[in-house]
Motif scaffolding. Structure first.
Motif, mmCIF file in Angstrom:
data_model
loop_
_atom_site.group_PDB
_atom_site.id
_atom_site.type_symbol
_atom_site.label_atom_id
_atom_site.label_comp_id
_atom_site.label_asym_id
_atom_site.label_seq_id
_atom_site.Cartn_x
_atom_site.Cartn_y
_atom_site.Cartn_z
ATOM 1 N N PRO A 71 32.927 35.808 35.733
ATOM 2 C CA PRO A 71 34.141 34.960 36.367
ATOM 3 C C PRO A 71 34.864 34.177 35.129
ATOM 4 N N ALA A 73 35.711 35.273 32.281
ATOM 5 C CA ALA A 73 36.467 36.310 31.580
ATOM 6 C C ALA A 73 37.706 36.392 32.908
ATOM 7 N N LEU A 74 37.252 36.420 33.894
ATOM 8 C CA LEU A 74 39.108 36.461 35.282
ATOM 9 C C LEU A 74 39.011 35.079 34.982
ATOM 10 N N VAL A 75 38.700 34.488 35.573
ATOM 11 C CA VAL A 75 39.427 32.928 35.222
ATOM 12 C C VAL A 75 40.014 32.727 33.788
ATOM 13 N N THR A 77 41.798 34.785 32.274
ATOM 14 C CA THR A 77 43.119 36.113 31.852
ATOM 15 C C THR A 77 43.525 35.385 32.559
ATOM 16 N N VAL B 729 31.722 37.345 27.353
ATOM 17 C CA VAL B 729 32.988 36.683 27.852
ATOM 18 C C VAL B 729 33.976 37.319 27.248
ATOM 19 N N LEU B 733 35.887 40.834 28.089
ATOM 20 C CA LEU B 733 37.929 40.782 28.215
ATOM 21 C C LEU B 733 38.543 42.042 27.084
ATOM 22 N N GLU B 744 47.271 41.481 31.320
ATOM 23 C CA GLU B 744 47.751 39.956 31.012
ATOM 24 C C GLU B 744 48.568 39.616 29.898
ATOM 25 N N PHE C 131 40.357 43.075 40.826
ATOM 26 C CA PHE C 131 40.581 41.372 40.472
ATOM 27 C C PHE C 131 41.818 42.731 38.939
#
Lengths: 138, 908, 498
Positions: A71, A73-75, A77, B729, B733, B744, C131
């Motif tokens: 999450p 990483a998702l956030v 982004t 993280v 990415l 993105e 996602f």
């Protein structure tokens, strides 16, 4: 913690919606930012807050109590995307102000319901084949 | 058979070309195709008369088992002969009639296109294909009626015809689909009659199909479009609206008579509607003074009678149907063409202005005479036989029959009177005051048609065993449910039918003699005329548009706030319903992580900041408040062990604030909180609260139980071995979920470009050296220069170490950008631009390009897109993910720079 | 090679965009690259359709990380068809957008944004990750922001504002629901979601998450009652932009709806009943709204809404035939609708007005344009044998077979009302004489690209109509694939293996 965070998200979302319903585009844009923040927090919350340490691993060992990295990483982004959209919203705000001279949303939007102006352009003389939206500029 | 259809279609496509080359002579060339087809159908007569049927089939949409299957049986043959035969004459006629019209080519094209469609309609055995042609006839008729396209009247008439027939067509489509399912076959010939009759949807099918047929064949109450359609050029009226298209409905009823015509009430409906239509048509016809409209109404009458005859379902009735169909097509076609000729040479169609034309137009006159006699149903003409059989057929039905027979006698008498008007009033007696003083006989192609058709009507009548053996018999067989023996005769002794005929003739004569009296009497029924269909039609259309307007108004209020309110309420409602339906019981005590102080503090800060932003007015206050809210968020992220997120949030927040400050310079104070009226404010507050609760509730429902799945552990476990990075993280990415990141950075890039284009029409930024006044102090400038340089450095370091420690492409890019912003502020954007040694868009392009390249390298290595390739020169781990991160860095950096250069500029 | 084809739909527009950026100062080169990029995308699409037609389902793991940890991408028949049709419409748009007049920079940036938008659209078509789908939606969203605001001007900015604000909220709903889906099910992979939902034991909270995601899709697809933003904004954009929107944007929402609903709920259930009602309301309201309009593009915009209703009708009926009908409708509609906007634009430029009252005389003076309008217009109204007829036929047949006679009735009534408003345009803009006389109709320079685009799309419409056989077979096979999404489920199977 999740519950508190969820409530915070709700609170932010509510405030954001209130701002979105404002007459003034300035506040509406800010509202977009606020709701955006709310949802970002929501996504992180959705991944729970378990874990004592940040999600870093070393060659020797994988921390058993690391936070959930996905999450995050998702956030991350989502934050950057939200930033991009926010900047565009700002640009819209700026040029609305410059072309309409006013930022009261309903006065502005009523322009979309005016009949299309005649002219040789693809859609009317006013905004002829791509003319930079300059005519309203001071 | 198919080739006949195609040939006509081809000549339709060639028509405009020929017309441009040859003018009116093109007709002779274009008539070849229909005439050839006509001859071919003639050559088929023996086989069909022998009870056989010519069939051909071609796959079209196998998935729906729809095939272009054509089947030529008696009924189809009869129609095919009429369509192609009369069609040939019409094509010739049209050339002369419209010789001076600029759109002659188009006219030919439409006419032949219609011919093609009509031919296909009567030949098609496949339900769907029949419908295809059915709709095509509607469309072509629309084009032809609106041929005089600049007159509003024709446009209205065309639209009316299109909507009525089109609407019926849609009903028909539904009916046919049900029929196909019920009769488990998609061909007329293959329908299982018993199954259809037993099917629960039988009546639905009947009603839907009849709607289609009645609209097409102008049965009351749908008859009103036909007379209006007379605005079309006369050849069209003669061909479409008397001889062929209006008979499509009749054709379909006849075609389906064997299937539907059981004792399910089909017969009764047809007889009833037919009788009413016939009477209405006849009465209206007598009122007309315009020859063409008069003929139009007689056509309505005839269509009614034909419907009635199918309904009788008696052997005589069906024979009468076929005979009458044939007779009517012949003489009505002739009459229309003749009227067109009269119009053409005298310049009027008003009865009062006509008379004594026989002197000038002998040939046309003769044709009209023959046709009118046949029309009047006098012996020895074909029309007479038809009439005899009509009566016989009806009388066979018993009591009802007698009633209907009276209707029939009345209408026939009126028809006879009408025929009288057409011939006697127009051609005999003294000359009328024509607008065109010197009428003349028309050219060959214009009299040829009427004469041939009229003679045909006479010959078929006089030597009636020929049509009997060759055409009528086969046709009747394919209409009847069972075997029927056919025998035509001119004189069958004194039968009730003959007596009926006598009555008819005398009555008709009387009607003609006392026509003025009749007219006056009819004119008395004011009530009847005042509710004329046209008025109702216009009212209906107006209603529809008004209704539509009221609907649209609900969504076209042009108010952003109303849209937003709508969306907000719907979202809340959905959440509420979903909560109820899925019976989530919130707070069922899932396992939650313990509350941390910084976390709570962050929440409070975020909330209060937001609240402040919601109520404050000063621009500076708003900016600060928003910043505070963002900081609170960053705090929460930090407390949740999400350093990268927190840093990113900080950076983004900083930038947002800076940009806001730039933009707000041109803004006035935000005038007032919320809406103007207190009530609205309260309403908004309420729905905002609901919205907030909905979001919170939804989220709680989602987190209210332990997180399933092992994805987190997998990432933690594979980050170093698989992704060669300890910052999980960042590895996600740039490696595990790099595809997200690609999209993105694309968003950021496009956002920057879009904002720039919006603000400056895409022109390159105006470079200037003057600093922002707020930053003008030299001391500050000296101080800022090294600071900015340091930030640059930091950003590069962040980029490099990002894979293992907090940092990475985004953060690096953002930090670097901030450094540049300071330069822009203090030295103006020229300096910044020079330091950057290239334009931001180029940087963006390069960044995206590198990221894409990093992905494609994987493919070159035979791996999936974005697969990481690693190599370690001198012990330093390098890999495509790092390259990818560099792309991210450049894109973000370039984008932000681009935004700055545009947003920073004051409104100039 | 398959590795490349799998991402080509997204990579080709992206590469084009990059080149355009690097060549930015050279306008002519940008134009050239842009057109070539459009051609390339179309080629890729056709190649994919060819593969899918021979029942090859391209599927892979981006980055080579196994599902559900890495992002899966799947191209089945539906995706392939969507990519191909996107390529066609994209190319047409680029051609129409080639202009030397007006402000050069804006005309150039148009190409950048078109390819950016195409990149997002195609990304959404190939991804199998919730996602990731969100990310691509954002890409196409920001692209559409850029395009709708392109050129500026009072009306346009006003429309942009409405569009931007409402769509931002919609995508935030999407983001939230994506997070909730992960939180409730522990996965973002559509294949795994399908397995979870089809297995029967649905984890708590997941239904709500999915419903919210469907809501955000519905907003993007402009379903009743959340379509308000569409007619409020589409008519202000520059013609090629609004044509691209009309063709593609709402359809991406429809695609996402079809994808998710067929994956999660293959059998007819409550969700489908709701969808059915929404579909009928959308059809009717949309077409009625159109009947009330007096400008070409306003009419067409409302028609988008009602047409989307048809597609959702097919989705809601959930029989293979119905789904096939929805797919067929999707393909047909994108071509036809974009074309109508193009024709409307040309007509407006010839007559100098977009209001029906101010137009006219084209039938006499520009017969070619009349034909090019008549083809898509009749097709839209479902007149045989054009493409729209087959789409509607199948849907009506399906609803009759399903026993939903009222749905069929509404579909047919919508059909006749569509015909009404199409003939309204025809009568006013074409048949009627021009209010300012014939000389008011002046040929416009620099429209060659536009004419090419319009003619090609019209030809495609006719082709789909007469060649309905193969297209329908393809659609039906696609529907079967949607019922049995091996491409998606296999990802997980492999994951289990490795």
């Amino acid at each position: 913690m999740e519950i508190i965070a969820a409530l915070t998200v709700g609170g932010l979302a509510g405030i954001g919606m209130w701002m979105l319903l404002d007459r003034n585009l300035v506040r509406v844009v800010l509202g977009v930012a606020i709701i955006g923040n709310a949802i970002n927090l929501g996504v992180l919350t959705a991944g729970r807050y378990f874990g004592e340490t940040a999600a870093f691993v070393t060659a020797t060992q994988v921390p058993a109590d690391a936070a959930n990295p996905l999450p995050q990483a998702l956030v991350l982004t989502a934050i950057v995307i939200g930033f991009g959209l926010f900047v565009f919203a700002l640009a819209v705000l700026k040029s609305v102000r410059e072309t309409h001279g006013i930022t009261t949303t309903d006065f502005v939007t009523s322009a979309t319901e005016e009949p299309a102006p005649d002219g040789r352009g693809d859609n009317g003389a006013e905004d002829d084949v791509p003319a930079s939206g300059g005519e309203g500029r001071a | 058979m198919l080739s006949a259809v195609i040939a006509i279609a081809l000549s339709a496509l060639l028509a405009p070309l020929f017309a441009r080359r040859l003018g009116e002579q093109a007709g002779w060339l274009l008539a070849i195709a229909p005439f050839g087809a006509f001859l071919w159908f003639v050559s088929c007569i023996p086989e069909v008369a022998g009870g056989g049927a010519v069939v051909s089939s071609l796959q079209w949409v196998p998935a729906l088992d729809t095939a272009v299957s054509l089947r030529l049986d008696g009924l189809s043959l009869l129609f095919a002969l009429l369509v192609t035969g009369i069609g040939t004459l019409i094509v010739l006629y049209a050339g002369a009639y419209l010789h001076d019209h600029s759109h002659l080519g188009r006219f030919y094209a439409y006419l032949l296109l219609f011919m093609m469609a009509m031919l296909g309609l009567v030949l098609a055995d496949d339900l769907i294909v029949m419908f295809v042609f059915w709709e095509l006839t509607s469309v072509t008729s629309f084009l032809l009626i609106a041929f005089q396209h600049e007159s509003a009247v024709s446009r209205r008439a065309a639209l009316q015809a299109l909507l009525i027939t089109g609407g019926g067509g849609l009903a028909l489509l539904a009916g046919l689909l049900l029929l196909g399912v019920a009769g488990n076959s998609w061909t007329f010939s293959g329908l299982d009659i018993a199954a259809v009759e037993a099917h629960p949807a039988f009546y639905a099918i009947m009603v839907l199909v009849l709607l289609g047929c009645f609209t097409k064949s102008a049965q009351v109450p749908f008859h009103l479009w036909l007379p209006n359609a007379m605005n079309a050029p006369t050849p069209v009226s003669a061909y479409l609206h008397s001889a062929t298209m209006v008979k499509a409905g009749v054709y379909l009823m006849a075609r389906l008579n064997p299937v539907m015509g059981g004792d399910g009430g089909w017969g009764m409906i047809l007889v009833a509607f037919g009788a009413v239509t016939a009477i209405v048509g006849a009465v209206l016809a007598i009122r007309q003074t315009d020859l063409k409209r008069l003929l139009a109404y007689t056509t309505v009458t005839v269509l009614g009678q034909l419907t009635m005859l199918i309904g009788t379902n008696t052997s005589y009735g069906l024979q009468a149907f076929v005979l009458y169909l044939l007779a009517h097509s012949l003489y009505k076609g002739a009459l229309f063409m003749a009227v067109g000729a009269v119009d053409h040479s005298t310049g009027t169609r008003e009865l009062s202005k006509l008379g004594g034309l026989i002197r000038y137009m002998p040939l046309t006159g003769a044709a009209v005479a023959l046709a009118a006699f046949s029309n009047a149903g006098l012996p020895p003409f074909f029309g007479f036989i038809a009439k005899e059989f009509k009566y016989a057929g009806l009388i066979e039905m018993g009591v009802v029959g007698w009633v209907v027979t009276l209707a029939m006698i009345l209408t026939n008498a009126l028809l006879l009177a009408a025929a009288g008007l057409v011939f006697i009033r127009t051609f005999l007696g003294k000359e009328g005051p024509y607008p065109n003083k010197h009428p003349h006989e028309v050219s060959l192609p214009m009299w040829l048609g009427p004469v041939l058709l009229a003679i045909g009507g006479f010959v078929l009548g006089a030597w009636n065993d020929w049509p009997e053996t060759w055409i009528v018999n086969a046709a009747v067989q394919s209409v009847a449910r069972g075997e029927v023996d056919v025998h035509l005769y001119l004189w069958g002794g004194i039968t009730p039918a003959v007596l009926a005929s006598v009555v008819t003739v005398t009555l008709g004569a009387l009607f003609y003699g006392y026509r003025h009296l009749v007219r006056r009497h009819i004119a008395r029924w004011r009530v009847f005329w005042s509710v004329s269909g046209d008025l109702l039609w216009d009212r209906l259309l107006k209603r529809v548009f008004a209704f539509a307007g009221s609907i649209a108004a609900n969504f076209q209020h042009g108010s952003l706030r109303l849209h937003m309110t709508m969306m907000c309420l719907i979202f809340s409602a959905v959440v509420l319903v979903a909560l109820i339906v899925s019976q989530e019981n919130l707070l069922s005590g899932g396992t939650y992580s313990e509350v941390t102080l910084p976390g709570v503090a962050g929440c409070l800060l975020a909330l209060s900041g937001a609240a402040a932003a919601a109520v404050m007015r000063g621009r500076l206050a708003l900016v600060t408040a928003l910043g505070a809210s963002g900081l609170g968020l960053a705090l929460i992220f930090l407390s949740a062990n999400a350093p990268d997120v927190a840093i990113t949030q900080l950076m983004v927040e900083t930038l947002s604030v800076v940009f806001l400050a730039f933009v707000f310079r041109s803004m006035p104070r935000v005038p007032r909180i919320g809406a103007r009226h207190a009530s609205v404010r309260v309403f908004h507050a309420v729905i905002s609260v609901i919205f907030g609760l909905a979001v919170a509730g939804a989220l709680i429902a989602a987190v209210d139980h332990p997180l399933p799945g092992n994805i987190a552990d997998w990432f933690l476990a594979n980050s170093l071995p698989g992704g060669h990075g300890s910052n999980v993280v960042n590895v996600i990415l740039v490696d595990f979920r790099a595809f997200d990141t690609l999209g993105e950075i694309l968003v950021v890039a496009l956002a920057a470009l879009a904002a720039a284009t919006l603000l400056s029409g895409g022109k390159p930024a105006v470079l200037h050296d003057h600093a922002e006044p707020e930053f003008a102090s030299p001391l500050l400038r000296q101080g800022l220069r090294p600071f900015a340089a340091v930030l640059m450095l930091v950003s590069l370091i962040l980029l490099w170490r990002g894979h293992n420690l907090p940092g990475g492409g985004f953060i690096g890019g953002l930090v670097g950008a901030i450094g540049f912003i300071l330069l822009v502020l203090s030295f103006g954007n020229r300096t910044a631009r020079e330091l950057m040694w290239t334009s931001p868009p180029r940087l963006i392009g390069a960044g995206l390009g590198i990221a894409l390249l990093a992905g494609l390298l994987g493919i070159l290595a035979g791996q999936p897109f974005l697969t990481g390739l690693w190599f370690s020169p001198a012990g330093v781990k390098l890999g495509t993910p790092l390259l990818f991160d560099l792309g991210v860095f450049l894109t973000v950096f370039g984008s932000v720079m681009h935004m700055v250069q545009r947003l920073a500029g004051r409104a100039h | 090679m398959t590795n490349f084809l799998l991402v080509a739909p997204m990579a080709v527009p992206l590469a084009t965009l990059v080149l355009c950026l690097l060549l930015r100062p050279r306008h002519d080169l940008v134009r050239l690259v842009s057109v070539l990029g459009g051609v390339a995308l179309l080629a890729v699409g056709l190649a994919l359709v060819g593969l899918a037609g021979s029942d090859v389902v391209l599927a892979g793991q981006l980055g080579g990380w196994q599902a559900p940890y890495g992002i899966s991408a799947v191209i089945d028949r539906l995706s392939a068809a969507m990519v191909a049709i996107t390529g066609a419409v994209g190319l047409a748009t680029v051609l129409y957008g080639i202009r030397r007049e007006g402000e050069a920079e804006v005309a150039r940036d148009f190409h950048l944004f078109v390819h950016g938008l195409l990149c997002g659209v195609c990304g959404a078509f190939i991804t199998a990750d919730v996602f990731n789908l969100y990310v691509w939606f954002e890409v196409l969203l920001i692209g559409s922001f850029a395009l709708i605001s392109l050129g500026g001007g009072r009306r346009r900015l006003a429309g942009t504002m409405t569009y931007v604000v409402l769509n931002l909220v919609a995508t935030l709903i999407f983001l939230l629901s994506a997070g909730m889906i992960y939180s409730a099910t522990g996965t973002l992979n559509m294949g795994e979601l399908a397995i979870i939902f089809r297995s029967g034991e649905i984890p708590p909270g997941s239904t709500m998450a999915v419903v919210l995601m469907l809501l955000s899709f519905s907003i993007k697809a402009a379903l009743f009652p959340v379509f308000g933003w569409l007619p409020a904004s589409y008519h202000v954009a520059w013609t090629p932009a609004s044509a691209l929107f009309a063709g593609l944007l709402t359809k991406v929402g429809v695609y996402a709806l079809i994808r998710l609903v067929t994956l999660l709920w293959p059998e007819f259930g409550d969700a489908h009943v709701v969808l059915l009602w929404i579909a009928c309301a959308t059809m009717l309201i949309g077409v009625l709204g159109a009947a009330a309009q007096n400008e070409v593009r306003r009419i067409l915009s409302f028609h988008i809404v009602s047409q989307v209703g048809y597609m959702i009708l097919g989705l809601a009926l959930a029989t293979p035939l119905a789904i096939a009908g929805a797919v067929f409708y999707l393909i047909h509609h994108i071509v036809v609708k974009a074309n109508l906007f193009f024709v409307g634009g040309i007509a407006a430029r010839l007559t100098g007005s977009e209001r029906l009252a101010g137009m006219g005389g084209l039938y006499a003076k520009w017969p070619l344009l009349a034909i090019l309008f008549a083809i898509p217009a009749l097709s839209l109204a479902g007149i045989p044998p054009l493409s729209g007829f087959w789409a509607k036929l199948v849907l009506v047949k399906a609803s009759l077979e399903g026993g939903f006679w009222w749905a069929a009735a509404i579909a047919l009534i919508t059909g006749i009302l569509t015909l009404l408003s199409m003939s309204k345009i025809w009568n006013e803009a074409f048949l009627k004489a021009h209010p300012q006389g014939e000389q008011a109709i002046r040929p416009v320079p620099d429209m060659r690209g536009g004419w090419w685009a319009v003619s090609a799309l019209a030809a495609l419409t006719v082709l789909i109509g007469f060649g309905a056989g193969p297209v329908m077979d393809y659609a039906i096979a696609a529907a079967e694939q949607l019922a049995q999404p091996v491409g998606y489920l296999q990802r997980m199977a492999q994951a289990g293996g490795g």
